[in-house]
Design a protein around this motif. Structure first.
Motif, PDB file in Angstrom:
ATOM      1  N   UNK A 113      54.329 -24.210   7.461  1.00  0.00           N
ATOM      2  CA  UNK A 113      54.508 -24.870   6.161  1.00  0.00           C
ATOM      3  C   UNK A 113      55.847 -24.466   5.548  1.00  0.00           C
ATOM      4  N   UNK A 114      56.178 -23.186   5.611  1.00  0.00           N
ATOM      5  CA  UNK A 114      57.454 -22.703   5.076  1.00  0.00           C
ATOM      6  C   UNK A 114      58.628 -23.410   5.757  1.00  0.00           C
ATOM      7  N   UNK A 115      58.527 -23.626   7.046  1.00  0.00           N
ATOM      8  CA  UNK A 115      59.616 -24.262   7.798  1.00  0.00           C
ATOM      9  C   UNK A 115      59.874 -25.705   7.357  1.00  0.00           C
ATOM     10  N   UNK A 116      58.832 -26.390   6.895  1.00  0.00           N
ATOM     11  CA  UNK A 116      58.985 -27.799   6.495  1.00  0.00           C
ATOM     12  C   UNK A 116      59.013 -27.998   4.979  1.00  0.00           C
ATOM     13  N   UNK A 117      58.762 -26.940   4.219  1.00  0.00           N
ATOM     14  CA  UNK A 117      58.675 -27.072   2.763  1.00  0.00           C
ATOM     15  C   UNK A 117      59.935 -27.696   2.153  1.00  0.00           C
ATOM     16  N   UNK A 118      59.700 -28.452   1.079  1.00  0.00           N
ATOM     17  CA  UNK A 118      60.794 -29.011   0.281  1.00  0.00           C
ATOM     18  C   UNK A 118      61.832 -29.735   1.135  1.00  0.00           C
ATOM     19  N   UNK A 119      61.295 -30.603   2.014  1.00  0.00           N
ATOM     20  CA  UNK A 119      62.180 -31.429   2.845  1.00  0.00           C
ATOM     21  C   UNK A 119      63.143 -30.569   3.676  1.00  0.00           C
ATOM     22  N   UNK A 120      62.572 -29.572   4.331  1.00  0.00           N
ATOM     23  CA  UNK A 120      63.326 -28.694   5.252  1.00  0.00           C
ATOM     24  C   UNK A 120      64.344 -27.792   4.537  1.00  0.00           C
ATOM     25  N   UNK A 121      64.110 -27.508   3.271  1.00  0.00           N
ATOM     26  CA  UNK A 121      65.083 -26.710   2.507  1.00  0.00           C
ATOM     27  C   UNK A 121      65.263 -25.300   3.073  1.00  0.00           C
ATOM     28  N   UNK A 122      64.258 -24.795   3.767  1.00  0.00           N
ATOM     29  CA  UNK A 122      64.342 -23.434   4.302  1.00  0.00           C
ATOM     30  C   UNK A 122      64.986 -23.355   5.690  1.00  0.00           C
ATOM     31  N   UNK A 123      65.340 -24.505   6.260  1.00  0.00           N
ATOM     32  CA  UNK A 123      65.836 -24.497   7.631  1.00  0.00           C
ATOM     33  C   UNK A 123      67.115 -23.671   7.829  1.00  0.00           C
ATOM     34  N   UNK A 124      68.107 -23.719   6.907  1.00  0.00           N
ATOM     35  CA  UNK A 124      69.290 -22.870   7.130  1.00  0.00           C
ATOM     36  C   UNK A 124      68.932 -21.394   7.259  1.00  0.00           C
ATOM     37  N   UNK A 125      67.999 -20.934   6.426  1.00  0.00           N
ATOM     38  CA  UNK A 125      67.561 -19.540   6.541  1.00  0.00           C
ATOM     39  C   UNK A 125      66.845 -19.311   7.869  1.00  0.00           C
ATOM     40  N   UNK A 126      66.033 -20.288   8.272  1.00  0.00           N
ATOM     41  CA  UNK A 126      65.328 -20.177   9.553  1.00  0.00           C
ATOM     42  C   UNK A 126      66.317 -20.087  10.714  1.00  0.00           C
ATOM     43  N   UNK A 127      67.393 -20.859  10.635  1.00  0.00           N
ATOM     44  CA  UNK A 127      68.403 -20.841  11.699  1.00  0.00           C
ATOM     45  C   UNK A 127      69.039 -19.458  11.804  1.00  0.00           C
ATOM     46  N   UNK A 128      69.325 -18.827  10.656  1.00  0.00           N
ATOM     47  CA  UNK A 128      69.891 -17.466  10.672  1.00  0.00           C
ATOM     48  C   UNK A 128      68.954 -16.492  11.373  1.00  0.00           C
ATOM     49  N   UNK A 129      67.672 -16.651  11.101  1.00  0.00           N
ATOM     50  CA  UNK A 129      66.675 -15.776  11.738  1.00  0.00           C
ATOM     51  C   UNK A 129      66.623 -16.025  13.240  1.00  0.00           C
ATOM     52  N   UNK A 130      66.568 -17.300  13.630  1.00  0.00           N
ATOM     53  CA  UNK A 130      66.452 -17.653  15.048  1.00  0.00           C
ATOM     54  C   UNK A 130      67.690 -17.268  15.845  1.00  0.00           C
ATOM     55  N   UNK A 131      68.840 -17.229  15.178  1.00  0.00           N
ATOM     56  CA  UNK A 131      70.095 -16.878  15.869  1.00  0.00           C
ATOM     57  C   UNK A 131      70.134 -15.409  16.286  1.00  0.00           C
TER      58      UNK A 131
END
Length: 454
Positions: A289-307
């Protein structure tokens, strides 16, 4: 209010919270867990559940460990070295029916929708381009159909050269999506014949498919060992960044909102640790849910984590190219694909029986399931492997705790586990999960329901 009133109020509240946490932990049969994953962006729900503390919220102390390949990962779950893992959707099904390793593996959580692509070498792309319709701006019309590749494959055959493509595992979504796309363009991807002892998957093949681990795909393409591949991200975008290949189509364009990875555990583990299993699913639902919340608003932070090297370990820009709502095909041809990676929307986390049955139909279509099975068999295996009952318990606890609203889940009281007939496939063939044999009879390339290779 005297200070000691505030102190007493704070202390009583803290003790109540602590006792709740202890009660929750006491219900767990196992608290320290080790989960495996492959270095792909769709392992994100595991990384986010860990990094955001969702596992700890459930009283779980989890370690995440990258695995060398899908076979090693599955074997370690079966052997009990891993408590569970990020898996290909076909792995629990394949293991349970005994294609390859025999073991009863289940899933109560679908990790994502979409997320894969098919990439060809630069030289193959140059041969395909003249046969692809163009937009007014000169860029290719998408989706690109395999018809354009068939002319290249035919040329290879005329010259006596094999046309070779990589996929990540025999029961991988990538294998079935690649086969689906090739066959839709008249390219035979080959049969398996386990009754003959032939599990190469290359019988009658126009294109020879073989296994390559995901992180090794770009290097294998660059070396000329294969002419193209189907893989998850970031390994299609890596080909663009390294200028060694061109992604020609995403799986979203082959089958819109197709189920991709699952979280798998052994049935023995699930029966031994039922409350722990529910707690794991709860944490992963919150992560999705966090990954898709607010029209993917958290994705840049997710990318930093995944990197981070502990997770995917690719450059931020390579991962962001697909995780933040775009996808780059030919160099410079970046297009909006907001649903390339879906983790929670469209009930992405729910383990639908119809998803399981689609994978079983493809196993049958290409001979991995060697003999005819009645429709009832497909339903029986789907129910044995896919466990929406466990998912429902996790979801209802989250609803009761106020962490997720009921409207964000299927309506459990009436949910059958079957999606309505799906029409958005590249070949326009409708899939109805309640009629697997009827579905198999619709394909011009592939085994028909009563066919057997002996």
């Amino acid at each position: 209010m005297p200070w000691y009133h505030s102190f007493i109020k704070y202390t009583v509240g803290a003790l109540a919270l602590t006792s709740t946490c202890f009660a929750m932990a006491a219900d767990l049969e196992k608290e320290e867990l080790k989960f495996g994953f492959i270095k792909l962006t769709d392992m994100a729900p595991l990384a986010i559940a860990y990094e955001k503390g969702y596992f700890e919220d459930e009283g779980l102390y989890v370690s995440l460990e990258a695995q060398a390949n899908w076979k090693v990962l599955l074997d370690r779950v079966i052997d009990g070295e891993l408590d569970g893992a990020h898996m290909l959707a076909g792995q629990p099904l394949g293991a349970t029916i005994g294609f390859g390793t025999q073991a009863h593996i289940i899933t109560a959580f679908s990790m994502d929708l979409n997320g894969n692509g098919i990439t060809v070498s630069n030289s193959v792309w140059e041969d395909m381009k003249p046969h692809i319709p163009k937009q007014a701006d000169g860029k290719p019309v998408h989706p690109i159909k395999a018809d354009a590749l068939k002319l290249v494959v035919d040329k290879y055959k005329a010259e006596g050269k094999p046309f070779k493509m990589g996929m990540v595992f025999p029961v991988s979504t990538h294998n079935y999506e690649l086969r689906y796309w090739l066959a839709s363009g008249g390219i035979h991807p080959g049969y398996y014949a386990p009754l003959k002892g032939d599990t190469s998957g290359q019988i009658d093949a126009d294109a020879l498919l073989s296994v390559t681990p995901p992180p090794q795909m770009p290097a294998t393409l660059e070396a000329g060992t294969i002419d193209g591949y189907c893989v998850g991200e970031p390994w299609n975008q890596q080909a663009v960044f390294k200028n060694i290949g061109v992604p020609v189509i995403t799986d979203y364009e082959i089958w819109k909102n197709n189920p991709e990875k699952v979280f798998g555990v052994s049935n023995e583990w699930a029966e031994k640790y039922p409350n722990t299993h529910i707690a794991v699913v709860k944490a992963m639902i919150r992560a999705a849910k966090w990954l898709d919340d607010n029209n993917n608003a958290n994705r840049p932070e997710a990318v930093k984590i995944l990197a981070k090297s502990a997770y995917v370990g690719a450059d931020y820009d390579v991962i962001a190219n697909s995780m933040t709502g775009t996808f780059e095909y030919e160099k410079g041809d970046k297009r909006e694909v907001p649903d390339f990676n879906v983790f929670f929307r469209h009930n992405a986390t729910f383990p639908y029986y119809s998803d399981a049955i689609w994978y079983l139909t493809q196993m049958r279509r290409w001979g991995q399931i060697a003999e005819h099975k009645p429709d009832s068999w497909y339903m029986e295996i789907a129910k044995k492997v896919y466990r929406p009952d466990i998912y429902r318990k996790a979801a209802e606890q989250l609803i009761a705790e106020g962490k997720v609203s009921a409207s964000e889940f299927p309506k459990f009281a009436t949910e059958t586990g079957f999606k309505p007939p799906q029409t958005e496939f590249i070949d326009n063939i409708t899939y109805d999960g309640s009629k697997p044999n009827e579905y198999l009879s619709k394909f011009s390339i592939g085994l028909k329901p009563k066919d057997t290779l002996k």
